[in-house]
Motif scaffolding. Structure first.
Motif, PDB file in Angstrom:
ATOM      1  N   HIS A   1       0.849  -1.202   0.000  1.00  0.00           N
ATOM      2  CA  HIS A   1       0.000   0.000   0.000  1.00  0.00           C
ATOM      3  C   HIS A   1       0.882   1.249   0.000  1.00  0.00           C
ATOM      4  CE1 HIS A   1      -3.079   2.876   1.181  1.00  0.00           C
ATOM      5  NE2 HIS A   1      -4.005   1.945   1.027  1.00  0.00           N
ATOM      6  N   PRO A   2       0.625   2.211  -0.896  1.00  0.00           N
ATOM      7  CA  PRO A   2       1.506   3.382  -1.014  1.00  0.00           C
ATOM      8  C   PRO A   2       1.465   4.324   0.177  1.00  0.00           C
ATOM      9  CG  PRO A   2      -0.434   3.632  -2.414  1.00  0.00           C
ATOM     10  CD  PRO A   2      -0.460   2.229  -1.895  1.00  0.00           C
ATOM     11  N   GLN A   3       0.403   4.282   0.981  1.00  0.00           N
ATOM     12  CA  GLN A   3       0.290   5.199   2.116  1.00  0.00           C
ATOM     13  C   GLN A   3       0.551   4.529   3.457  1.00  0.00           C
ATOM     14  OE1 GLN A   3      -3.578   7.067   1.751  1.00  0.00           O
ATOM     15  NE2 GLN A   3      -2.854   8.544   0.233  1.00  0.00           N
ATOM     16  N   THR A   4      -0.017   3.360   3.675  1.00  0.00           N
ATOM     17  CA  THR A   4       0.091   2.711   4.986  1.00  0.00           C
ATOM     18  C   THR A   4       1.287   1.770   5.093  1.00  0.00           C
ATOM     19  OG1 THR A   4      -1.263   0.779   4.408  1.00  0.00           O
ATOM     20  CG2 THR A   4      -2.413   2.776   5.167  1.00  0.00           C
ATOM     21  N   GLY A   5       1.814   1.334   3.951  1.00  0.00           N
ATOM     22  CA  GLY A   5       2.905   0.366   3.979  1.00  0.00           C
ATOM     23  C   GLY A   5       2.438  -1.058   4.242  1.00  0.00           C
ATOM     24  N   GLN A   6       1.122  -1.252   4.422  1.00  0.00           N
ATOM     25  CA  GLN A   6       0.605  -2.596   4.601  1.00  0.00           C
ATOM     26  C   GLN A   6       0.854  -3.428   3.354  1.00  0.00           C
ATOM     27  OE1 GLN A   6      -3.504  -1.475   5.837  1.00  0.00           O
ATOM     28  NE2 GLN A   6      -3.196  -3.048   7.384  1.00  0.00           N
ATOM     29  N   ILE A   7       0.875  -4.735   3.542  1.00  0.00           N
ATOM     30  CA  ILE A   7       1.100  -5.657   2.441  1.00  0.00           C
ATOM     31  C   ILE A   7      -0.084  -6.606   2.343  1.00  0.00           C
ATOM     32  CG2 ILE A   7       2.549  -7.518   1.552  1.00  0.00           C
ATOM     33  CD1 ILE A   7       4.919  -6.155   2.927  1.00  0.00           C
ATOM     34  N   PHE A   8      -0.608  -6.744   1.141  1.00  0.00           N
ATOM     35  CA  PHE A   8      -1.707  -7.665   0.894  1.00  0.00           C
ATOM     36  C   PHE A   8      -1.208  -8.764  -0.036  1.00  0.00           C
ATOM     37  CE2 PHE A   8      -5.637  -9.320  -0.765  1.00  0.00           C
ATOM     38  CZ  PHE A   8      -6.541  -9.178   0.283  1.00  0.00           C
ATOM     39  N   ASP A   9      -1.276 -10.004   0.413  1.00  0.00           N
ATOM     40  CA  ASP A   9      -0.775 -11.130  -0.359  1.00  0.00           C
ATOM     41  C   ASP A   9      -1.862 -11.700  -1.264  1.00  0.00           C
ATOM     42  OD1 ASP A   9       1.654 -10.899   0.879  1.00  0.00           O
ATOM     43  OD2 ASP A   9       1.339 -12.538   2.291  1.00  0.00           O
ATOM     44  N   ILE A  10      -1.538 -11.840  -2.542  1.00  0.00           N
ATOM     45  CA  ILE A  10      -2.460 -12.422  -3.516  1.00  0.00           C
ATOM     46  C   ILE A  10      -1.751 -13.588  -4.208  1.00  0.00           C
ATOM     47  CG2 ILE A  10      -3.893 -12.013  -5.552  1.00  0.00           C
ATOM     48  CD1 ILE A  10      -3.883  -9.056  -4.862  1.00  0.00           C
ATOM     49  N   GLU A  11      -2.361 -14.757  -4.167  1.00  0.00           N
ATOM     50  CA  GLU A  11      -1.753 -15.902  -4.837  1.00  0.00           C
ATOM     51  C   GLU A  11      -1.913 -15.759  -6.347  1.00  0.00           C
ATOM     52  OE1 GLU A  11      -1.817 -20.809  -4.808  1.00  0.00           O
ATOM     53  OE2 GLU A  11      -2.960 -19.664  -3.322  1.00  0.00           O
ATOM     54  N   ALA A  12      -0.868 -16.135  -7.073  1.00  0.00           N
ATOM     55  CA  ALA A  12      -0.878 -15.998  -8.529  1.00  0.00           C
ATOM     56  C   ALA A  12      -0.027 -17.104  -9.155  1.00  0.00           C
ATOM     57  CB  ALA A  12      -0.343 -14.625  -8.937  1.00  0.00           C
TER      58      ALA A  12
ATOM     59  N   ALA B   1     -13.612  -8.655   0.387  1.00  0.00           N
ATOM     60  CA  ALA B   1     -13.880  -7.663   1.433  1.00  0.00           C
ATOM     61  C   ALA B   1     -12.583  -7.230   2.115  1.00  0.00           C
ATOM     62  CB  ALA B   1     -14.862  -8.237   2.456  1.00  0.00           C
ATOM     63  N   GLN B   2     -11.687  -8.185   2.343  1.00  0.00           N
ATOM     64  CA  GLN B   2     -10.407  -7.860   2.968  1.00  0.00           C
ATOM     65  C   GLN B   2      -9.579  -6.949   2.066  1.00  0.00           C
ATOM     66  OE1 GLN B   2      -9.014 -11.888   3.600  1.00  0.00           O
ATOM     67  NE2 GLN B   2      -9.466 -11.795   5.774  1.00  0.00           N
ATOM     68  N   PHE B   3      -9.611  -7.213   0.758  1.00  0.00           N
ATOM     69  CA  PHE B   3      -8.842  -6.373  -0.154  1.00  0.00           C
ATOM     70  C   PHE B   3      -9.414  -4.968  -0.222  1.00  0.00           C
ATOM     71  CE2 PHE B   3      -7.947  -4.657  -4.395  1.00  0.00           C
ATOM     72  CZ  PHE B   3      -6.561  -4.635  -4.327  1.00  0.00           C
ATOM     73  N   GLU B   4     -10.727  -4.854  -0.228  1.00  0.00           N
ATOM     74  CA  GLU B   4     -11.346  -3.530  -0.257  1.00  0.00           C
ATOM     75  C   GLU B   4     -10.986  -2.733   0.995  1.00  0.00           C
ATOM     76  OE1 GLU B   4     -15.449  -4.448  -0.809  1.00  0.00           O
ATOM     77  OE2 GLU B   4     -15.247  -4.819  -2.973  1.00  0.00           O
ATOM     78  N   ALA B   5     -10.931  -3.415   2.143  1.00  0.00           N
ATOM     79  CA  ALA B   5     -10.518  -2.748   3.374  1.00  0.00           C
ATOM     80  C   ALA B   5      -9.054  -2.334   3.291  1.00  0.00           C
ATOM     81  CB  ALA B   5     -10.745  -3.668   4.576  1.00  0.00           C
ATOM     82  N   PHE B   6      -8.228  -3.169   2.691  1.00  0.00           N
ATOM     83  CA  PHE B   6      -6.807  -2.857   2.494  1.00  0.00           C
ATOM     84  C   PHE B   6      -6.644  -1.599   1.646  1.00  0.00           C
ATOM     85  CE2 PHE B   6      -3.427  -3.291  -0.726  1.00  0.00           C
ATOM     86  CZ  PHE B   6      -2.293  -3.224   0.075  1.00  0.00           C
ATOM     87  N   VAL B   7      -7.405  -1.496   0.563  1.00  0.00           N
ATOM     88  CA  VAL B   7      -7.315  -0.328  -0.312  1.00  0.00           C
ATOM     89  C   VAL B   7      -7.692   0.941   0.446  1.00  0.00           C
ATOM     90  CG1 VAL B   7      -8.275   0.786  -2.362  1.00  0.00           C
ATOM     91  CG2 VAL B   7      -7.705  -1.648  -2.428  1.00  0.00           C
ATOM     92  N   ARG B   8      -8.689   0.842   1.330  1.00  0.00           N
ATOM     93  CA  ARG B   8      -9.103   2.002   2.116  1.00  0.00           C
ATOM     94  C   ARG B   8      -8.076   2.370   3.188  1.00  0.00           C
ATOM     95  NH1 ARG B   8     -14.012  -0.931   2.150  1.00  0.00           N
ATOM     96  NH2 ARG B   8     -13.638  -1.496   4.340  1.00  0.00           N
ATOM     97  N   GLY B   9      -7.113   1.492   3.433  1.00  0.00           N
ATOM     98  CA  GLY B   9      -6.121   1.771   4.468  1.00  0.00           C
ATOM     99  C   GLY B   9      -6.531   1.277   5.822  1.00  0.00           C
ATOM    100  N   ASN B  10      -7.510   0.360   5.860  1.00  0.00           N
ATOM    101  CA  ASN B  10      -7.971  -0.206   7.111  1.00  0.00           C
ATOM    102  C   ASN B  10      -6.870  -1.060   7.713  1.00  0.00           C
ATOM    103  OD1 ASN B  10      -9.193  -1.783   9.137  1.00  0.00           O
ATOM    104  ND2 ASN B  10     -11.176  -1.682   8.140  1.00  0.00           N
ATOM    105  N   ALA B  11      -6.497  -0.783   8.972  1.00  0.00           N
ATOM    106  CA  ALA B  11      -5.394  -1.493   9.625  1.00  0.00           C
ATOM    107  C   ALA B  11      -5.694  -2.948   9.851  1.00  0.00           C
ATOM    108  CB  ALA B  11      -5.026  -0.835  10.953  1.00  0.00           C
TER     109      ALA B  11
END
Length: 225
Positions: A174-185, A213-223
């Motif tokens: 995430h460009p603002q929070t620095g959180q990382i969201f893992d997506i299998e590919a 839902a988790q990804f949408e929360a990640f995009v919003r910057g939800n901790a």
């Protein structure tokens, strides 16, 4: 999914006898949960933090006990246990175990992971190669969320290439929070040259409703994403 502090190996609930080998004698307790790299020993009086402890455990009745060495990494004292509803005890990071012991322990834990659907997929994901996707602005994240995920694939420039059909984890930063969201590919194409365009095309594994839902929360910057 994960952020920078949520990459710990999943722990599996087990019940194994453990004998602490202390200078003034032995104490018999129980291992309540474990991972490849650590255990939690349920005991009424945990040892001090960063104390080295020798112990043995029996994986099955027909096997020789495992002799191991660990470092006390965290503790839950009786008062904390009463307040939190957790068991009193101590988390022990496995430390300096021999090759044969390590192999026996890893095999044992891996078999437990495979038998528990709640941790199996997470354990597998943590063993997959990781490809970082650094998005430098919210506009790029929005484009990724709206275009790339909908199309189901993206081209990632990276020097660390993997063969076609390799399963990987695309770690979206995430460009603002620095959180990382893992997506299998999965890798569907590899481009080695020219060097400035070196990279891979990744095809994403489809989200279920909870992951969406988790990804949408990640995009919003939800901790809590």
């Amino acid at each position: 999914m994960s952020n920078k502090t949520q990459r710990r190996e999943p722990r599996i609930n087990i019940s194994l006898p453990v004998t602490l080998q202390l200078p003034d004698g032995e104490l018999a307790y129980e291992i309540a949960n474990a991972s490849h790299r650590g255990i939690f020993i349920a005991c009424p009086q945990p040892l001090p933090l960063r104390k080295l402890v020798r112990f043995s455990t029996q994986l099955s009745e027909d096997e020789e006990p495992l002799q191991m060495l660990g470092l006390v990494a965290h503790t839950v004292n009786p008062a904390e246990a009463r307040e939190s509803g957790k068991a009193a005890g101590m988390g022990v990071q496995l430390y300096s175990v021999g090759r044969d012991t390590r192999a026996r322990w890893r095999t044992f834990i891996s078999e437990k992971y495979e038998n528990d659907p709640s941790v199996r997929d997470l354990a597998r994901a943590q063993n997959l190669p990781r490809v970082s996707l650094h998005l430098r602005a919210m506009e790029q994240l929005q484009t990724f969320a709206g275009r790339d995920l909908q199309s189901g694939n993206i081209y990632v420039r990276t020097a660390n290439l993997h063969p076609v059909d390799t399963a990987v984890i695309c770690a979206v930063v995430h460009p603002q929070t620095g959180q990382i969201f893992d997506i299998e590919a999965h890798v569907t194409a590899v481009k080695e040259a020219p060097r400035r365009e070196r990279g891979m095309r990744l095809e994403f594994v489809e989200f279920d409703a909870q992951e969406r839902a988790q990804f949408e929360a990640f995009v919003r910057g939800n901790a809590e994403a």
